[in-house]
Design a protein around this motif. Structure first.
Motif, mmCIF file in Angstrom:
data_model
loop_
_atom_site.group_PDB
_atom_site.id
_atom_site.type_symbol
_atom_site.label_atom_id
_atom_site.label_comp_id
_atom_site.label_asym_id
_atom_site.label_seq_id
_atom_site.Cartn_x
_atom_site.Cartn_y
_atom_site.Cartn_z
ATOM 1 N N SER A 199 -1.733 -1.227 -3.878
ATOM 2 C CA SER A 199 -2.753 -0.196 -3.814
ATOM 3 C C SER A 199 -2.094 1.164 -3.728
ATOM 4 C CB SER A 199 -3.645 -0.401 -2.589
ATOM 5 O OG SER A 199 -4.559 0.662 -2.521
ATOM 6 N N TRP B 264 0.839 -1.218 0.000
ATOM 7 C CA TRP B 264 0.000 0.000 0.000
ATOM 8 C C TRP B 264 0.862 1.251 0.000
ATOM 9 C CZ3 TRP B 264 -5.077 1.942 0.874
ATOM 10 C CH2 TRP B 264 -5.141 3.218 1.432
ATOM 11 N N SER C 207 -1.968 -4.843 0.929
ATOM 12 C CA SER C 207 -2.413 -3.735 0.084
ATOM 13 C C SER C 207 -3.484 -2.904 0.787
ATOM 14 C CB SER C 207 -2.875 -4.238 -1.278
ATOM 15 O OG SER C 207 -3.635 -5.394 -1.143
ATOM 16 N N VAL C 208 -3.402 -2.856 2.098
ATOM 17 C CA VAL C 208 -4.205 -1.931 2.895
ATOM 18 C C VAL C 208 -3.245 -1.156 3.811
ATOM 19 C CG1 VAL C 208 -6.302 -3.332 2.880
ATOM 20 C CG2 VAL C 208 -4.617 -3.683 4.688
ATOM 21 N N GLU D 189 -6.425 -3.385 -5.167
ATOM 22 C CA GLU D 189 -6.113 -3.985 -3.867
ATOM 23 C C GLU D 189 -6.020 -5.515 -3.934
ATOM 24 O OE1 GLU D 189 -8.299 -1.545 -0.787
ATOM 25 O OE2 GLU D 189 -8.889 -3.609 -0.283
#
Ligand code: FRU
Length: 487
Positions: free
Chosen positions: A326, A58, A83-84, A321
């Protein structure tokens, strides 16, 4: 000039080299291995060719945008392991021209602190990062300001004496995103924060050595209508005026305005270094009218002011995501003041990405499709008396977006369907052209001299298909654009 204390600290850092640097280096090496191993797992469908994006995991805000030893440096909020959003690192890229980018090792990894947003300055030959240390011990949250140093623009060492600004003047735990600069004999920094009754504001500090900071004044403050927290402030002179740029959270939508969850915009005014008073002259305006533009940061070099934004929005769907990454940065834009507004233009060298092969020029008839690979630049000048309507989607389907000009409302709009529209009035200078940049999952529209700019994420399947649905033939030029960041 580096102060005697900075020189002392740097020699101290060199002295304690064995300990601090070694640990950091091995942790960073491990992380680089992880990133390289993880990259092949990424699904390439929406991967960007000429935008800086998360290498894996991310990214959010641009940080430390600066010019050091002949190169531009851009850092970004980075969480490599998912991806957060997560414990914040600083990722790092450099460029000779703000177009072609090179990956560098991660610059900061979290320790006791998450490394939140901040900026970079050059003191003598040393690059100094000033960033927010976000510390949450489960009971209390505190945000303070930390320094880190680099002699080569690659390896960074955190200052042993951190924090340099331990807390906000009113005790608010929201105290972040320092943006520093030099003026005359002093360093200045502004920091985003809030009042006791929950209005966003920006605080101004001064220092002669980057270590001891004196709180000077509240540079600007929300009257209640401009949100509850001002993130990522920036402050600079532009064509004889001063600009306070910031990203307010919590402005209520009003008609066409403020439809994103949070905004990035600016107030133009005057500033006096003797009294530290910023007098606003033009009300807050959004910098970019698209769906996905936030936390913009600027830097200056050779008398030009450049800006880059995070090409996403908090709590908006980031379709990439599920692909192992991301977040991205917009292309870098040059800023200019024109009457009461900032104009944004793609940096000049963006033209160097144009491929000779695949160049098209000529009439683009109503209902005619143009097809591209993952990247394209599309230019035309339209008659303002007739409508413009372009439908963009993937050659294999996927998301649709309509770009429109209405001669009746005099508005330009970017419509992602399902009422997800962003629009604004456009009063062109003399130039009535449109310049559209498409990458695998991004759209940037620059109107005229950059009076109106939209940055929106769009997710086509396959290459792009663009249909002219206007009541006019458009005299168009299109280019395929080269990759400018390694896979
Ligand atoms: C803005 C922001 C900053 C903070 C960072 C954390 O998007 O919330 O205020 O420093 O992101 O990642």
């Amino acid at each position: 000039m580096a102060s005697p204390r900075l020189l002392f600290v740097l020699s101290l850092v060199a002295f304690i080299n064995g300990q601090v640097v070694k640990q950091t280096e091995s942790a960073i090496e491990e992380l680089e291995k992880y990133i390289q191993n993880k990259k092949p797992e990424i699904n390439q469908r929406y991967r960007l060719h000429y935008h800086v994006a998360a290498p894996v995991g991310w990214i959010n805000d641009p940080n430390g945008f600066s010019y050091y030893k002949g190169e531009y440096h851009l850092f970004y909020q980075f969480y490599p392991y998912d991806s957060v959003w997560g414990p914040m690192h600083w990722g790092h890229v450099t460029s000779p021209d703000l177009v072609n980018w090179k990956w560098l090792p991660t610059a900061l990894i979290p320790g006791e602190e998450y490394c939140f947003s901040g900026s970079a300055v050059v003191a003598d030959d040393t690059m100094v990062l000033i960033y927010t240390a976000h510390i949450d011990d489960g009971k209390h949250v505190n945000q303070s300001q930390y320094l880190a140093f680099s002699e080569d623009g690659v390896k960074f060492v955190k200052y042993e004496g951190n924090p340099v600004i331990p807390r906000s003047p009113n005790g608010s735990p929201d105290f972040r995103d320092p943006k520093a600069w030099r003026h005359g004999e002093y360093w200045y920094v502004i920091i985003g924060s809030k009042t006791d009754d929950g209005r966003g504001r920006v605080l101004l500090y001064r220092s002669s050595d980057l270590f001891d900071w004196e709180f000077l004044t509240v540079l600007g403050e929300s009257d209640g209508k401009l949100g509850y927290m001002w993130e990522c402030p920036d402050f600079f002179e532009l064509d004889g005026k001063f600009v306070l740029l910031m990203s307010p959270q919590g402005i209520e939508p009003q008609g066409d305005r403020y439809k994103n969850l949070h905004q990035t915009g600016y107030i133009i005014g005057s500033f006096n270094y003797a009294t530290f008073e910023f007098i606003p002259e033009v009300e807050f305006q959004e910098l970019d009218y698209g769906h996905d533009f936030y936390a913009a940061q600027t830097t200056e070099n050779d008398g030009r002011r450049y800006v880059v934004g995070w090409f996403n929005m908090w709590e908006a769907p980031h379709l990439e995501e599920t692909d192992g990454w991301s977040g991205a940065m917009t292309i870098v834009r040059e800023m200019e003041l024109y009457e009461n507004r900032i104009l944004m233009k793609p940096v000049k060298d963006m033209a160097s990405l144009r491929e000779e092969e695949g160049y098209i020029a000529g009439d683009w008839m109503t209902n005619q499709d143009l097809s591209f690979d993952k990247t394209a630049e599309i230019l035309f000048e339209n008659s303002l008396d007739k409508n413009v309507e372009l439908l963009l989607t993937g050659i294999d389907g996927g998301q649709k977006v309509w770009l429109r000009w209405s001669p009746t409302t005099k508005k330009v709009s970017v419509d992602r369907g399902n009422n997800d529209v962003r629009q604004v009035e456009w009063v062109p200078t003399e130039n009535k052209s449109w310049r559209i940049f498409l990458d695998a999952s991004t759209l940037e529209l620059f109107c005229g001299e950059g009076e109106v700019v939209f940055s929106s994420r769009v997710y086509p399947d396959g290459g792009w298909k663009v249909t002219n649905l206007s009541n006019q033939t458009l005299n168009v030029e299109t280019f395929k654009l080269k990759r400018s960041i390694p896979v």
